[in-house]
Design a protein around this motif. Structure first.
Motif, mmCIF file in Angstrom:
data_model
loop_
_atom_site.group_PDB
_atom_site.id
_atom_site.type_symbol
_atom_site.label_atom_id
_atom_site.label_comp_id
_atom_site.label_asym_id
_atom_site.label_seq_id
_atom_site.Cartn_x
_atom_site.Cartn_y
_atom_site.Cartn_z
ATOM 1 N N GLN A 1 93.454 24.722 184.692
ATOM 2 C CA GLN A 1 93.233 26.178 184.640
ATOM 3 C C GLN A 1 91.882 26.497 184.006
ATOM 4 O O GLN A 1 91.410 27.627 184.071
ATOM 5 N N ALA A 2 91.293 25.517 183.345
ATOM 6 C CA ALA A 2 90.028 25.767 182.639
ATOM 7 C C ALA A 2 88.845 25.578 183.562
ATOM 8 O O ALA A 2 87.878 24.899 183.241
ATOM 9 N N SER A 3 88.940 26.171 184.730
ATOM 10 C CA SER A 3 87.855 26.077 185.707
ATOM 11 C C SER A 3 87.797 27.388 186.473
ATOM 12 O O SER A 3 88.836 27.916 186.881
ATOM 13 N N SER A 4 86.593 27.899 186.659
ATOM 14 C CA SER A 4 86.457 29.117 187.456
ATOM 15 C C SER A 4 86.278 28.759 188.927
ATOM 16 O O SER A 4 86.064 29.630 189.749
ATOM 17 N N LEU A 5 86.396 27.467 189.236
ATOM 18 C CA LEU A 5 86.214 26.963 190.598
ATOM 19 C C LEU A 5 84.854 27.366 191.166
ATOM 20 O O LEU A 5 84.729 27.671 192.339
#
Ligand code: SF4
Lengths: 270, 469
Positions: B357-361
């Motif tokens: 979840q710690a990614s803004s992609l």
């Protein structure tokens, strides 16, 4: 190879534009119409499915995506005023429908998707005439426009045609603004640090306005500008979708265009 | 309630000096890399080539590992297989005990970090001394690496100067980097000559020839592998490549992606222990091949791409999340984008699943990866694995599913497939837009609440008469 100029296109407005930034959608359609294109807007459209796809809820995303695919049966280009929704349909529909009975339809839709600025430049080859006052702006290219769609340069090609518009360069231009859909909610601290830097770099350019082709980024950046203006006594830049900006600069001024075209600051305050 | 990860992130974000330090360091690395690839077409060709080499090796991994073992054995290198890190640690311990060794000198090895080797040996009364400068520094401070190729990148030279002064009070205080480096070298030089065992990692293991390749800059890798009478190499099973001719392209793209160097200072090829008549080299060489979840990753055709990684760290250097929170916040051996996809697969989604979840992609990691690992796609896949319930090859699949969230997405998909409901909902939203709260939890802690328009696009286009079949 981009297709030769079509008579008619489909328009997919995106849910964010529908609810929060309809002017961006209307402007995009008017730009297309002005170029002599007939625009079909299937009224049953809702959302491309991206929020669920990126959250891991693939079955739910597929259901919604399938409903959208059914809305574009004719072999016409589908123009989308958003890099991330275009990216969803173009690059992720094929993944989402892999091995499904309707994979072919999904691939067909994916193959017809264009992000708006890409369509204006590559397919329509538009010629813009700037009718606006001199202005200095900064551009934010969304990560999906940049990396998923590979169309980051289109927005500046369009702006380059506008005589009185000067695009100012900001530091860390290709860096993400920190939106990332659910990322902003699930990891708010990291997202906040990212948007704080992004707004700082944009402010440091000295520009008065920011344009982008993605309303998600604009909602994030514009919201942060307004918050900083309210609570930290910092200068807020106005934020605007590229479609609105282009339409406005290339239309002769009329009494009605002066009002409410700024999305971030002006509109939120009303 | 905040998760442990978010608490660590909070702390990291609060340290302004460390953040500034990271930003500067990563900026330099990004610039260096950019300068190494002035010609984009060449870069893309090299990436294609590197991807093919790694993908090819993985496509025949079992055969290549067998071939590697056969050739190494023939060359006189002892090969050991370890399924878990415990097994790997035991193998190393046994070798140490066989030689009555009470300490070892180590070159840089992320796999040994993965094993927690130093800790383990310490618990058995054996000292493991790091000889890579960065590793040496963080070992002095009792820390773990915050980056896979620059373990002490989080420390400023002032911090390092203080640390040296504290640990070696006899040496005069200095902040001069060259003097500090020389101090460390002098201390280590002594150790190399007396070490009974040297341990190193492996960058590439060539199946065709049974050669272990080691890329490094400081020479400590060469010393750890040649001076002590016993050399132990540890590596993940995925590091194998098929042919010797696979090495030059990889060797060209690895340092250029990592530090922006055209080539590293040292490139070691180890193919056997000291032969009769030779003047140097260890008398005994061991290779420990560690699985630790890798064969599970291998079994999934999509996730398999994770194993292409050549540990250059470029994805880390370009990650907007890493640059802000630093390596330690991840709470894992491998930080940054590669850690984000590797650690939940290695240790299970219930342990490190939050990282996905710690990614803004944003895709910056995938854009730079020299072997084209589609990191954002794998993050997306792992998010799916976290919440879906069917059987899966991923460890702890489904463990991140929350009933409320699942119901919300169901409801969302129902509304978004019933246009009349969707429009009713959005029209309703425009009606009550003034009532929408302007506090939306985390969102509004740094941003104003987004405003709902007075008329949706649907409504406006209807009024404008846009063809709406
Ligand atoms: S994932 Fe790619 S960029 Fe990241 S360390 Fe591995 S090889 Fe390098």
């Amino acid at each position: 190879m981009p297709p030769s100029k079509p008579d008619t296109v489909y328009f997919f407005g995106t849910c964010l534009i529908d609810l929060m930034f309809p002017k961006a959608g209307v402007s995009a359609i008017q730009l297309l119409q002005r170029a002599g294109i007939k625009v079909i807007y299937p009224q049953a459209q809702t959302c491309c499915g991206q929020p669920a796809w990126n959250s891991g809820y693939r079955a739910e995303a597929r259901k919604v995506a399938r409903a959208q695919i059914a809305l574009f049966p004719k072999p016409l280009p589908i123009v989308i005023p958003s890099g991330s929704c275009a990216g969803m349909m173009k690059t992720h529909y094929p993944e989402l429908f892999k091995g499904e009975a309707d994979e072919a339809q999904a691939l067909d839709v994916a193959g017809r998707v264009y992000e708006l600025t890409e369509f204006l430049v590559d397919v329509l080859n538009v010629n813009l005439k700037d009718l606006g006052e001199p202005v200095e702006i900064a551009v934010h290219t969304s990560c999906s426009a940049r990396r998923e769609m590979g169309v980051a340069d289109k927005i500046e090609q369009l702006l380059g045609q506008l005589q009185n518009v000067k695009v100012l360069e900001q530091a860390y231009k290709p860096e993400c603004c920190g939106f990332g859909g659910t990322f902003a909610i699930k990891q708010p601290e990291i997202s906040a640090a990212m948007v704080a830097d992004k707004t700082m770099h944009l402010r440091n350019t000295g520009a008065t306005q920011v344009v982008s082709q993605d309303c998600g980024c604009l909602m994030n950046i514009g919201g942060a500008f307004e918050y900083q203006a309210k609570h930290q006594n910092k200068k807020a830049l106005s934020t605007q979708h590229i479609a609105e900006f282009l339409l406005q600069r290339t239309s002769s001024p009329s009494p009605s265009t002066g009002e409410g075209h700024r999305m971030g600051v002006a509109e939120v305050k009303s | 309630m905040k998760t442990e990860f978010r608490i660590q992130v909070d702390q990291a974000l609060g340290k302004q000096d460390v953040r500034a330090h990271f930003r500067k360091a990563m900026d330099t690395l990004m610039t260096n890399r950019r300068n190494q690839f002035p010609d984009n077409a060449e870069l893309q060709r090299l990436r294609d080539q590197a991807q093919v080499i790694r993908a090819n090796a993985l496509s025949k991994l079992p055969e290549l590992l067998e071939q590697l073992e056969a050739n190494l054995t023939q060359n006189g290198i002892h090969v050991h297989w370890a399924e878990t890190t415990d097994e790997a640690n035991d193998i190393v311990l046994k070798i140490m005990q066989k030689h009555n060794a009470t300490w070892m000198i180590k070159g840089k090895s992320m796999v040994s970090e993965e094993m927690g080797l130093n800790h383990f040996l310490e618990s058995k009364g054996i000292e493991a001394l790091e000889s890579d400068l960065g590793e040496f520094i963080i070992q002095l401070d009792g820390e773990t690496p915050s980056h896979i190729i620059m373990p002490a990148i989080h420390k400023s030279k002032e911090q390092i100067a203080k640390l040296f002064n504290e640990k070696f009070p006899d040496i005069p205080y200095t902040e001069d980097v060259d003097t500090l480096t020389r101090t460390a070298r002098d201390i280590l030089r002594e150790k190399f000559y007396n070490a009974p065992v040297g341990l190193s990692g492996v960058n590439f293991a060539v199946a065709e020839t049974g050669t272990l390749c080691l890329v490094e800059n400081e020479g400590n890798g060469r010393m750890s592998t040649t001076i002590p009478p016993v050399h132990i190499a540890v590596t993940g099973i995925e590091k194998v490549v098929e042919k010797f001719s696979d090495i030059p392209p990889l060797l060209s793209i690895l340092p250029r992606s990592a530090t922006g160097q055209p080539i590293t200072t040292y490139f070691n090829m180890i193919s056997s222990p000291r032969k009769q008549g030779e003047k140097d080299g260890p008398e005994e060489v061991h290779l420990v091949l560690l699985d630790n979840g890798r064969s599970r990753i291998y079994s999934d055709p999509e996730l398999l791409a994770t194993l292409r990684c050549i540990r250059c760290g470029a994805c880390i250097n370009h990650c907007p999340v890493y640059v802000r929170i630093g390596g330690h916040s991840y709470g894992t051996v491998y930080p940054g984008p590669i850690g984000t996809i590797l650690e939940p697969q290695k240790s299970g989604l219930s342990v490190h699943g939050e990282l996905v979840q710690a990614s803004s992609l944003c895709g910056a990691c995938g854009e730079v990866c020299p072997v084209r690992i589609p990191i954002p796609n794998i993050i997306n896949r792992l998010r799916y694995e976290g919440v879906h319930q069917e059987e899966s090859s991923v460890l702890d699949a489904g463990s991140k599913r929350k009933p409320m969230e699942a119901i919300t997405w169901k409801a969302w998909s129902w509304a978004a497939t019933h246009p009349s409901m969707y429009n009713l909902g959005s029209n309703l939203a425009t009606q009550v837009r003034k009532l929408v709260p302007n506090h939306l939890g985390a969102w509004t802690s740094v941003r104003t609440a987004p405003a709902i328009a007075d008329k949706t696009l649907h409504q406006q286009l209807k009024a404008l008469g846009v063809d709406h079949e």
